[in-house]
Write a protein that holds these residues in place. Structure first.
Motif, short mmCIF file in Angstrom:
data_model
loop_
_atom_site.label_atom_id
_atom_site.label_comp_id
_atom_site.label_asym_id
_atom_site.label_seq_id
_atom_site.Cartn_x
_atom_site.Cartn_y
_atom_site.Cartn_z
N LEU A 142 31.17 107.52 111.39
CA LEU A 142 30.25 107.47 112.53
C LEU A 142 28.88 106.95 112.09
O LEU A 142 28.29 106.10 112.75
N HIS A 143 28.39 107.42 110.95
CA HIS A 143 27.11 106.96 110.41
C HIS A 143 27.18 105.46 110.08
O HIS A 143 26.23 104.72 110.35
N ILE A 149 30.39 105.59 119.21
CA ILE A 149 31.66 106.32 119.31
C ILE A 149 32.85 105.36 119.41
O ILE A 149 33.87 105.54 118.75
N SER A 150 32.74 104.34 120.24
CA SER A 150 33.86 103.41 120.44
C SER A 150 34.22 102.69 119.15
O SER A 150 35.39 102.58 118.79
N HIS A 151 33.21 102.18 118.44
CA HIS A 151 33.47 101.47 117.18
C HIS A 151 34.02 102.41 116.12
O HIS A 151 34.90 102.03 115.34
N THR A 152 33.52 103.64 116.10
CA THR A 152 34.01 104.62 115.13
C THR A 152 35.46 104.97 115.41
O THR A 152 36.28 105.01 114.49
N ALA A 153 35.80 105.19 116.68
CA ALA A 153 37.18 105.50 117.05
C ALA A 153 38.11 104.36 116.66
O ALA A 153 39.20 104.58 116.12
N ARG A 160 39.19 107.11 121.68
CA ARG A 160 37.78 107.48 121.82
C ARG A 160 37.63 108.91 122.31
O ARG A 160 36.79 109.66 121.82
N ARG A 161 38.47 109.34 123.25
CA ARG A 161 38.38 110.71 123.79
C ARG A 161 38.74 111.74 122.71
O ARG A 161 38.15 112.82 122.65
N LYS A 166 36.76 115.91 118.85
CA LYS A 166 36.54 116.34 117.46
C LYS A 166 35.05 116.48 117.16
O LYS A 166 34.63 117.39 116.46
N LEU A 167 34.24 115.57 117.70
CA LEU A 167 32.81 115.64 117.45
C LEU A 167 32.14 116.80 118.19
O LEU A 167 31.11 117.30 117.76
#
Length: 174
Positions: A142-143, A149-153, A160-161, A166-167
Protein backbone atom coordinates in the motif's frame (compact mmCIF):
# COMPACT_ATOMS: atom_id res chain seq x y z
CA UNK A 1 31.59 5.25 19.48
CA UNK A 2 30.58 7.40 16.49
CA UNK A 3 27.35 6.07 14.98
CA UNK A 4 25.63 7.03 11.74
CA UNK A 5 21.89 6.37 12.06
CA UNK A 6 20.13 6.22 8.68
CA UNK A 7 16.36 6.10 9.11
CA UNK A 8 13.57 7.92 7.24
CA UNK A 9 11.07 7.75 10.12
CA UNK A 10 11.96 10.92 12.02
CA UNK A 11 10.27 9.91 15.27
CA UNK A 12 11.93 6.51 15.43
CA UNK A 13 15.29 7.98 14.36
CA UNK A 14 15.19 10.67 17.03
CA UNK A 15 14.16 8.22 19.75
CA UNK A 16 16.88 5.71 18.87
CA UNK A 17 19.49 8.48 18.57
CA UNK A 18 18.64 9.78 22.06
CA UNK A 19 18.79 6.27 23.51
CA UNK A 20 22.21 5.63 21.90
CA UNK A 21 23.48 9.02 23.14
CA UNK A 22 22.44 8.06 26.68
CA UNK A 23 24.58 4.95 26.26
CA UNK A 24 27.66 7.01 25.36
CA UNK A 25 27.51 7.15 21.57
CA UNK A 26 28.00 10.19 19.37
CA UNK A 27 25.17 9.94 16.83
CA UNK A 28 24.95 11.46 13.37
CA UNK A 29 21.51 11.26 11.78
CA UNK A 30 20.53 10.95 8.13
CA UNK A 31 17.01 10.73 6.74
CA UNK A 32 17.92 9.66 3.21
CA UNK A 33 20.46 8.32 0.77
CA UNK A 34 22.30 11.51 -0.20
CA UNK A 35 22.60 12.78 3.35
CA UNK A 36 23.86 9.37 4.53
CA UNK A 37 26.48 9.07 1.80
CA UNK A 38 27.67 12.64 2.44
CA UNK A 39 28.16 11.94 6.15
CA UNK A 40 29.82 8.58 5.45
CA UNK A 41 32.25 10.31 3.12
CA UNK A 42 33.14 13.21 5.40
CA UNK A 43 32.96 11.84 8.97
CA UNK A 44 34.86 9.27 11.01
CA UNK A 45 32.31 6.56 11.81
CA UNK A 46 32.63 3.41 13.91
CA UNK A 47 29.16 1.98 13.26
CA UNK A 48 26.19 2.49 10.98
CA UNK A 49 22.55 1.56 11.52
CA UNK A 50 20.71 1.43 8.20
CA UNK A 51 16.96 1.10 7.70
CA UNK A 52 16.26 -1.39 4.94
CA UNK A 53 13.55 0.84 3.47
CA UNK A 54 14.29 4.55 3.11
CA UNK A 55 11.09 5.76 1.52
CA UNK A 56 11.34 4.80 -2.15
CA UNK A 57 15.02 3.81 -1.82
CA UNK A 58 16.05 0.24 -1.04
CA UNK A 59 18.53 0.63 1.82
CA UNK A 60 20.28 -2.59 0.80
CA UNK A 61 21.61 -0.80 -2.29
CA UNK A 62 23.49 1.57 0.03
CA UNK A 63 25.46 -1.12 1.86
CA UNK A 64 28.39 -1.36 -0.60
CA UNK A 65 28.68 2.43 -0.98
CA UNK A 66 28.58 3.08 2.75
CA UNK A 67 31.20 0.41 3.41
CA UNK A 68 33.38 1.79 0.61
CA UNK A 69 33.50 5.12 2.49
CA UNK A 70 33.77 3.49 5.94
CA UNK A 71 35.38 0.04 5.47
CA UNK A 72 36.17 -0.43 9.17
CA UNK A 73 32.70 0.50 10.42
CA UNK A 74 30.22 -2.16 11.50
CA UNK A 75 27.02 -1.88 9.49
CA UNK A 76 23.74 -3.07 11.00
CA UNK A 77 20.51 -3.43 9.03
CA UNK A 78 17.38 -2.53 10.97
CA UNK A 79 14.05 -3.44 9.40
CA UNK A 80 10.39 -3.90 10.09
CA UNK A 81 10.05 -6.20 7.07
CA UNK A 82 12.51 -8.95 7.89
CA UNK A 83 12.90 -12.18 6.00
CA UNK A 84 15.54 -14.85 5.73
CA UNK A 85 16.32 -14.04 2.07
CA UNK A 86 16.77 -10.33 2.83
CA UNK A 87 18.96 -11.13 5.84
CA UNK A 88 21.15 -13.38 3.69
CA UNK A 89 21.36 -10.72 0.98
CA UNK A 90 22.32 -8.04 3.53
CA UNK A 91 25.13 -10.19 4.92
CA UNK A 92 26.29 -11.07 1.39
CA UNK A 93 26.51 -7.34 0.63
CA UNK A 94 28.61 -6.73 3.74
CA UNK A 95 26.25 -6.04 6.65
CA UNK A 96 27.54 -7.29 9.98
CA UNK A 97 24.17 -7.87 11.62
CA UNK A 98 20.45 -7.77 10.84
CA UNK A 99 17.91 -6.69 13.46
CA UNK A 100 14.14 -6.62 13.34
CA UNK A 101 12.15 -3.63 14.57
CA UNK A 102 11.33 -2.95 17.23
CA UNK A 103 14.89 -3.59 18.39
CA UNK A 104 15.90 -2.02 21.69
CA UNK A 105 18.75 0.46 21.91
CA UNK A 106 20.68 -2.16 23.92
CA UNK A 107 20.27 -4.68 21.07
CA UNK A 108 21.41 -2.11 18.50
CA UNK A 109 24.40 -1.13 20.62
CA UNK A 110 25.37 -4.78 21.19
CA UNK A 111 25.21 -5.39 17.42
CA UNK A 112 27.32 -2.28 16.77
CA UNK A 113 29.91 -3.49 19.27
CA UNK A 114 29.92 -6.97 17.76
CA UNK A 115 28.59 -8.58 20.91
CA UNK A 116 25.04 -9.20 19.82
CA UNK A 117 23.21 -11.25 22.41
CA UNK A 118 20.43 -12.20 20.05
CA UNK A 119 20.17 -15.81 19.04
CA UNK A 120 20.60 -16.51 15.33
CA UNK A 121 17.37 -18.51 15.56
CA UNK A 122 14.48 -16.63 17.20
CA UNK A 123 12.28 -18.40 19.71
CA UNK A 124 8.94 -19.55 18.33
CA UNK A 125 7.21 -17.03 20.59
CA UNK A 126 9.24 -14.21 18.95
CA UNK A 127 8.10 -15.08 15.42
CA UNK A 128 5.25 -13.00 14.02
CA UNK A 129 2.03 -14.79 13.15
CA UNK A 130 1.08 -15.44 9.55
CA UNK A 131 -1.73 -12.88 9.92
CA UNK A 132 0.79 -10.29 11.12
CA UNK A 133 3.13 -11.01 8.20
CA UNK A 134 0.23 -10.66 5.77
CA UNK A 135 -0.82 -7.35 7.34
CA UNK A 136 2.76 -5.99 7.17
CA UNK A 137 3.08 -7.06 3.53
CA UNK A 138 -0.21 -5.34 2.66
CA UNK A 139 0.96 -2.18 4.42
CA UNK A 140 4.27 -2.21 2.52
CA UNK A 141 2.56 -2.69 -0.86
CA UNK A 142 0.00 0.00 0.00
CA UNK A 143 2.85 2.40 0.85
CA UNK A 144 4.63 1.54 -2.42
CA UNK A 145 1.46 2.49 -4.31
CA UNK A 146 1.00 5.79 -2.52
CA UNK A 147 -2.04 4.64 -0.56
CA UNK A 148 -4.04 3.85 -3.72
CA UNK A 149 -6.36 0.96 -2.82
CA UNK A 150 -7.15 -0.08 -6.40
CA UNK A 151 -3.49 -0.23 -7.47
CA UNK A 152 -2.55 -2.06 -4.28
CA UNK A 153 -5.31 -4.64 -4.76
CA UNK A 154 -4.17 -5.18 -8.34
CA UNK A 155 -0.52 -5.60 -7.24
CA UNK A 156 -1.56 -8.09 -4.55
CA UNK A 157 -3.85 -9.97 -6.94
CA UNK A 158 -6.93 -9.59 -4.74
CA UNK A 159 -10.30 -7.90 -5.08
CA UNK A 160 -10.44 -4.24 -4.02
CA UNK A 161 -13.28 -4.96 -1.55
CA UNK A 162 -11.31 -7.80 0.04
CA UNK A 163 -8.38 -5.44 0.50
CA UNK A 164 -10.64 -2.79 2.05
CA UNK A 165 -11.98 -5.37 4.56
CA UNK A 166 -8.44 -6.41 5.49
CA UNK A 167 -7.38 -2.79 5.93
CA UNK A 168 -10.40 -2.04 8.13
CA UNK A 169 -9.26 -4.62 10.66
CA UNK A 170 -6.82 -3.73 13.41
CA UNK A 171 -3.29 -5.06 12.93
CA UNK A 172 -2.93 -8.59 14.31
CA UNK A 173 -0.94 -9.10 17.46
CA UNK A 174 2.58 -10.36 17.03
Amino acid sequence: MNVLLIEDDEGFRTTLALALKRRGCDVLQAAGQHEALGLAESENIDGMVLDMRLGAVDGMRLIPELLRHQPKARLIILTGYGSIPSALEAVRLGAHDYLLKPASADQVLAALQGSSTTSPRPAVSDLPSLARLEWEHIQRVLHEHGGNISHTAEALGIDRRTLQRKLAKMPPEE
